[in-house]
Write a protein that holds these residues in place. Structure first.
Motif, PDB file in Angstrom:
ATOM      1  N   SER A  69      10.986   3.950   4.686  1.00  0.00           N
ATOM      2  CA  SER A  69      10.205   4.432   3.536  1.00  0.00           C
ATOM      3  C   SER A  69       9.486   3.282   2.842  1.00  0.00           C
ATOM      4  N   TYR A  70      10.090   2.117   2.814  1.00  0.00           N
ATOM      5  CA  TYR A  70       9.467   0.929   2.211  1.00  0.00           C
ATOM      6  C   TYR A  70       8.188   0.569   2.962  1.00  0.00           C
ATOM      7  N   VAL A  71       8.279   0.513   4.283  1.00  0.00           N
ATOM      8  CA  VAL A  71       7.117   0.152   5.107  1.00  0.00           C
ATOM      9  C   VAL A  71       6.015   1.196   4.970  1.00  0.00           C
ATOM     10  N   VAL A  72       6.375   2.473   5.059  1.00  0.00           N
ATOM     11  CA  VAL A  72       5.376   3.546   4.992  1.00  0.00           C
ATOM     12  C   VAL A  72       4.669   3.562   3.639  1.00  0.00           C
ATOM     13  N   LEU A  73       5.431   3.469   2.561  1.00  0.00           N
ATOM     14  CA  LEU A  73       4.837   3.515   1.215  1.00  0.00           C
ATOM     15  C   LEU A  73       3.945   2.304   0.946  1.00  0.00           C
ATOM     16  N   LYS A  74       4.388   1.138   1.359  1.00  0.00           N
ATOM     17  CA  LYS A  74       3.585  -0.073   1.163  1.00  0.00           C
ATOM     18  C   LYS A  74       2.287   0.012   1.960  1.00  0.00           C
ATOM     19  N   LEU A  75       2.395   0.488   3.196  1.00  0.00           N
ATOM     20  CA  LEU A  75       1.231   0.546   4.076  1.00  0.00           C
ATOM     21  C   LEU A  75       0.197   1.549   3.564  1.00  0.00           C
ATOM     22  N   LEU A  76       0.652   2.743   3.194  1.00  0.00           N
ATOM     23  CA  LEU A  76      -0.274   3.799   2.767  1.00  0.00           C
ATOM     24  C   LEU A  76      -0.824   3.572   1.359  1.00  0.00           C
ATOM     25  N   SER A  77      -0.171   2.720   0.579  1.00  0.00           N
ATOM     26  CA  SER A  77      -0.657   2.437  -0.776  1.00  0.00           C
ATOM     27  C   SER A  77      -1.504   1.169  -0.830  1.00  0.00           C
ATOM     28  N   GLY A  78      -1.819   0.617   0.337  1.00  0.00           N
ATOM     29  CA  GLY A  78      -2.673  -0.558   0.393  1.00  0.00           C
ATOM     30  C   GLY A  78      -1.957  -1.877   0.131  1.00  0.00           C
ATOM     31  N   LYS A  79      -0.643  -1.855   0.219  1.00  0.00           N
ATOM     32  CA  LYS A  79       0.134  -3.075  -0.011  1.00  0.00           C
ATOM     33  C   LYS A  79       0.833  -3.547   1.262  1.00  0.00           C
ATOM     34  N   GLY A  80       0.218  -3.237   2.387  1.00  0.00           N
ATOM     35  CA  GLY A  80       0.826  -3.562   3.676  1.00  0.00           C
ATOM     36  C   GLY A  80       1.070  -5.039   3.895  1.00  0.00           C
ATOM     37  N   LYS A  81       0.293  -5.896   3.233  1.00  0.00           N
ATOM     38  CA  LYS A  81       0.455  -7.339   3.407  1.00  0.00           C
ATOM     39  C   LYS A  81       1.768  -7.852   2.811  1.00  0.00           C
ATOM     40  N   GLU A  82       2.393  -7.047   1.941  1.00  0.00           N
ATOM     41  CA  GLU A  82       3.666  -7.442   1.332  1.00  0.00           C
ATOM     42  C   GLU A  82       4.843  -7.236   2.287  1.00  0.00           C
ATOM     43  N   VAL A  83       4.575  -6.567   3.386  1.00  0.00           N
ATOM     44  CA  VAL A  83       5.632  -6.244   4.348  1.00  0.00           C
ATOM     45  C   VAL A  83       5.636  -7.262   5.479  1.00  0.00           C
ATOM     46  N   SER A  84       6.824  -7.759   5.820  1.00  0.00           N
ATOM     47  CA  SER A  84       6.947  -8.746   6.888  1.00  0.00           C
ATOM     48  C   SER A  84       6.804  -8.093   8.258  1.00  0.00           C
ATOM     49  N   THR A  85       6.463  -8.908   9.246  1.00  0.00           N
ATOM     50  CA  THR A  85       6.316  -8.414  10.620  1.00  0.00           C
ATOM     51  C   THR A  85       7.624  -7.821  11.126  1.00  0.00           C
ATOM     52  N   VAL A  86       8.738  -8.471  10.787  1.00  0.00           N
ATOM     53  CA  VAL A  86      10.060  -7.986  11.215  1.00  0.00           C
ATOM     54  C   VAL A  86      10.309  -6.579  10.690  1.00  0.00           C
TER      55      VAL A  86
END
Length: 433
Positions: A401-418
């Motif tokens: 849910s963290y990855v999906v919400l960050k990605l769809l809200s335009g904050k995908g860069k805050e998520v690490s590759t791992v």
């Protein structure tokens, strides 16, 4: 001990560490009774499993103490032993217990390799700070749930799934008495309140018929032989089968995230994480359960993992490997004093688990609830651990849910590759398995 464990640097002392180690042991000693019963259902000789369980705990916890120098204790894990017995052997797979034991061995060897290259440490460090705090809170709810269910205060019900148990039962009454006694000791700031509470509650349980004292009770007895369970593995024809792959992958998944979740939660509560939210020497801590799993499989028991009950020792002030070294020593003593240690009923340890759950709830105040891309994953992490009855599944819900919400809200860069890779693997697991 002062120099090796740096007691002063960790604001602790020998007395505190030893008391914390004993407390941790007392809250997880039930595994010496429960594990032989569960694996016995799978056809294993229960006496040998008892000895294997204690020795696996000694080896793994000693590695944690002397190599990683953390106050975390290890033993064959609940949930993993149930998968061993009721899915691989007695369930749909219908394999022999020797097959399941071989799967545990392979899993342990893979874990050693992953720990050596710090792959598991990368997973640990990739979890965002808010999720780490949420894991601590979720584990608190989870172990409180374990305590309440162990005392029959809450029970499984066919209609409501979880329901209030019979509060008039002796076990429930004893647990409530123990909760009151331990609570009063905490209010009075009595050192070792959790351990003292367990001891007093166990003694009160004798006349109530909850603490069972056998007629042929003897304080000291020789440990049962390992002959019927040690080094009982299947041949390469079964090792290379698809069923073995499924078993090993499942063991890997559950153990990785149970262990990572426990380390995150307990170390967060103990203030052991650095400014970046990382656990120093995490790779060494993860190596301990990998070594313990291999040793346990060879001795004749299911997967060894870090126990959430380690939080009880941390709550008593345990901060170094001396705590876990004491716990390892207690498991070694349990081999000789098995009748004494296995006499402690789950109703006597339930109050400690409930109160440790309370202690671990404190991290919730540090979670950022204003940012919904942080708050929603944290909330899902917290509630899914007790609801799904799994630390690992709680982490999965939180991370995806963290990855999906960050990605769809335009904050995908805050998520690490791992985090991206792990989330994809989690989704694939649900689709394919």
């Amino acid at each position: 001990m002062e120099n090796f464990f740096n007691l002063k640097g960790n604001n602790t002392n020998v007395k505190t560490e030893v008391l914390a180690g004993i407390t941790t042991f007392m809250t997880m000693a039930y595994i010496l009774v429960v594990n032989p019963i569960i694996l016995g259902d799978a056809g294993m000789e229960s006496g040998g499993v008892f000895t294997a369980t204690a020795l696996a705990a000694v080896i793994a916890t000693a590695v944690m103490a002397l190599y990683a120098k953390y106050p975390f204790a290890l033993a064959p894990g609940m949930g993993l032993n149930a998968f061993f017995a009721y899915t691989i052997v007695l369930g749909p797979m219908g394999k022999s217990w020797q097959f399941a034991l071989t799967a545990v061995l392979i899993e342990g060897i893979i874990f050693i390799l992953l720990s050596a290259v710090r792959a598991r440490e990368a997973i640990f460090n990739a979890i965002p700070a808010n999720l780490k705090k949420a894991v601590s809170v979720g584990i608190g709810l989870f172990i409180a749930f374990l305590g309440l269910s162990g005392a029959d205060i809450i029970v499984l019900n066919e209609d409501t799934i979880v329901a209030l148990g019979d509060l008039k039962s002796a076990a429930s009454i004893l647990a409530i008495i123990g909760l009151i006694i331990t609570g009063i000791l905490l209010v009075k700031n009595v050192k070792g309140a959790l351990l003292i509470g367990i001891i007093i509650t166990t003694l009160i349980g004798i006349p109530m018929g909850v603490t069972m004292v056998p007629e042929d009770f003897s304080i000291i007895s020789l440990p049962p032989s390992l002959e019927d369970v040690a080094f009982k593995f299947v041949g390469f024809d079964e090792v290379l089968s698809f069923d073995m792959l499924v078993a090993v992958v499942t063991f890997l998944f559950v153990d990785i995230f149970d262990t990572v979740g426990t380390l995150v939660g307990v170390s967060s509560k103990a203030g052991m994480l650095d400014k970046e939210g990382k656990l120093p020497r995490a790779s060494k801590a993860l190596m301990a359960d990998a070594v313990g799993t291999v040793a346990g499989a060879c001795l004749g028991t299911s997967t060894t993992t870090t126990f959430v009950e380690s939080a009880s020792g941390v709550a008593e002030g345990g901060r170094t490997g001396l705590t876990s070294l004491t716990t390892a020593g207690m498991f070694a003593l349990a081999l000789l004093f098995a009748p004494v240690f296995t006499m402690v009923p789950s109703a006597a340890t339930a109050p400690t688990l409930v109160l440790v759950g309370l202690f671990m709830m404190s991290s919730i105040k540090d979670i950022d609830f204003d940012d919904y891309t942080e708050a929603i994953p944290a909330f899902l992490t917290i509630v899914m651990m007790p609801f799904a009855y799994s630390i690992a599944e709680g982490i999965v819900f939180g991370m995806v849910s963290y990855v999906v919400l960050k990605l769809l809200s335009g904050k995908g860069k805050e998520v690490s590759t791992v985090m991206y890779v792990l989330s994809l693997l989690f989704i694939a697991r649900v689709i394919l398995m």
